[in-house]
Design an enzyme around this catalytic site. Structure first.
Site, PDB file in Angstrom:
ATOM      1  N   SER A  99       0.848  -1.189   0.000  1.00  0.00           N
ATOM      2  CA  SER A  99       0.000   0.000   0.000  1.00  0.00           C
ATOM      3  C   SER A  99       0.893   1.252   0.000  1.00  0.00           C
ATOM      4  O   SER A  99       1.847   1.330  -0.763  1.00  0.00           O
ATOM      5  CB  SER A  99      -0.951  -0.041   1.199  1.00  0.00           C
ATOM      6  OG  SER A  99      -1.955   0.936   1.090  1.00  0.00           O
ATOM      7  N   ASP A 236      -8.742  -4.519  -6.571  1.00  0.00           N
ATOM      8  CA  ASP A 236      -8.348  -3.498  -5.596  1.00  0.00           C
ATOM      9  C   ASP A 236      -8.981  -2.161  -5.985  1.00  0.00           C
ATOM     10  O   ASP A 236      -8.586  -1.529  -6.959  1.00  0.00           O
ATOM     11  CB  ASP A 236      -6.822  -3.383  -5.577  1.00  0.00           C
ATOM     12  CG  ASP A 236      -6.316  -2.485  -4.451  1.00  0.00           C
ATOM     13  OD1 ASP A 236      -7.142  -1.799  -3.824  1.00  0.00           O
ATOM     14  OD2 ASP A 236      -5.098  -2.493  -4.211  1.00  0.00           O
ATOM     15  N   HIS A 265      -6.704  -5.667  -2.324  1.00  0.00           N
ATOM     16  CA  HIS A 265      -5.582  -4.840  -1.884  1.00  0.00           C
ATOM     17  C   HIS A 265      -4.448  -5.617  -1.220  1.00  0.00           C
ATOM     18  O   HIS A 265      -3.344  -5.087  -1.072  1.00  0.00           O
ATOM     19  CB  HIS A 265      -6.113  -3.778  -0.912  1.00  0.00           C
ATOM     20  CG  HIS A 265      -5.152  -2.679  -0.613  1.00  0.00           C
ATOM     21  ND1 HIS A 265      -4.549  -1.913  -1.596  1.00  0.00           N
ATOM     22  CD2 HIS A 265      -4.665  -2.200   0.580  1.00  0.00           C
ATOM     23  CE1 HIS A 265      -3.752  -1.013  -1.036  1.00  0.00           C
ATOM     24  NE2 HIS A 265      -3.799  -1.174   0.272  1.00  0.00           N
TER      25      HIS A 265
END
Length: 284
Positions: A99, A236, A265
């Site tokens: 991320s 995602d 994700h």
């Protein structure tokens, strides 16, 4: 997940207690982020092949003083990572960021190529600018399933109540409230992953709201001297989709991409076997 003996420790740096956790055997893989959260997302199998070294940054670290603007600077995070590497005896290591932590991994590899062998980004868009994120919003509006959108609507109501009750944990409540956008299974309950995780909101607000919004990805990629793998989940909806990377790619030394069709994700947890295979192939 199988339990592995863990070596845990911390270093005191500029008022922060930066924690780390080391599990597994093999060549080192430095994983940036919470040393509490991230061990819960990687497989037992990976720990039989690599030594996983989970390290905090200041956003996840207890601090004994007021938080200053310099604590939020990317260069400060880079200096902390260098100090952690020195403490842990990592002359050279592979590095991974998931991320927003992907920008930290990319920047560390760019600034300190002598310390980094190969770099891996997971669930990281090219940046978080309004233009890039708008591309993802259009895909969400056009293609997301009605069940997923309904679940998000319910979760956002719950998230608002949680933030009102505990604003100091806003980052955690936002991650949980956006579950329908960030998990392949929109009903997945990720609360256990966040148990006992400490967050410093001013640092997250600055890094995620400004630094990563304005990050010069093209410059970083053009200056990379080491191999780079970018892992993205097809579903995602939390970050910009994989296609938004294309305009930023340099003509030479292009990254390797891995797309996970049944992930959102966090493919290291959602498709662990396939993720491990792609990761270990790249790192070999």
């Amino acid at each position: 997940m199988e339990k592995f003996n863990a070596h845990k420790g911390q270093i005191q740096r500029d008022g922060y207690t930066l924690g780390y956790r080391i599990e597994g055997d093999g060549a080192p893989l430095l994983i940036i982020g919470s040393h509490v959260f991230y061990p819960r997302t990687f497989s037992a199998n990976l720990r039989t092949k690599r030594k996983l070294i989970f390290v905090d940054h200041r956003g996840f670290s207890p601090v004994n003083r007021a938080i200053h603007t310099r604590d939020c600077a990317l260069v400060t995070i880079m200096d902390d990572l260098s100090a952690l590497c020195q403490t842990l005896g990592l002359a050279q290591t592979d590095i991974l960021g998931h991320s927003g932590h992907g920008y930290m991994a990319l920047e560390f590899a760019r600034r300190c190529p002598e310390r980094v062998r190969k770099t891996v980004l997971v669930g990281t868009g090219p940046n978080q600018s309004p233009e890039t994120m708008a591309h993802g919003e259009r895909i969400w509006a056009m293609l997301a399933a009605p069940d997923r959108k309904k679940r998000l609507e319910q979760d956002l109501e719950w998230m608002t109540r949680q933030i009102e009750a505990e604003p100091e944990k806003r980052f955690i409540w936002m991650c949980l409230g956006m579950g329908a956008r960030s998990w392949f299974d929109p009903h997945f309950d990720a609360r256990d992953l966040w148990q006992d995780v400490h967050v410093n909101m001013p640092i997250f607000d600055h890094l995620w709201g400004e630094t990563f919004r304005d990050y010069d990805t093209h410059k970083a990629l053009s200056e990379m001297k080491r191999p780079l793998l970018i892992c993205m989940g097809r579903h995602d909806h939390l970050v910009a989709p994989v296609e938004t990377w294309f305009p930023y790619l340099p003509e030479k030394n292009q990254p390797v991409f891995a797309l996970f069709e049944h992930s959102a994700h966090t493919p290291q947890l959602e498709e662990a076997d396939l993720f491990d295979d792609r990761l270990l192939t790249f790192l070999s």
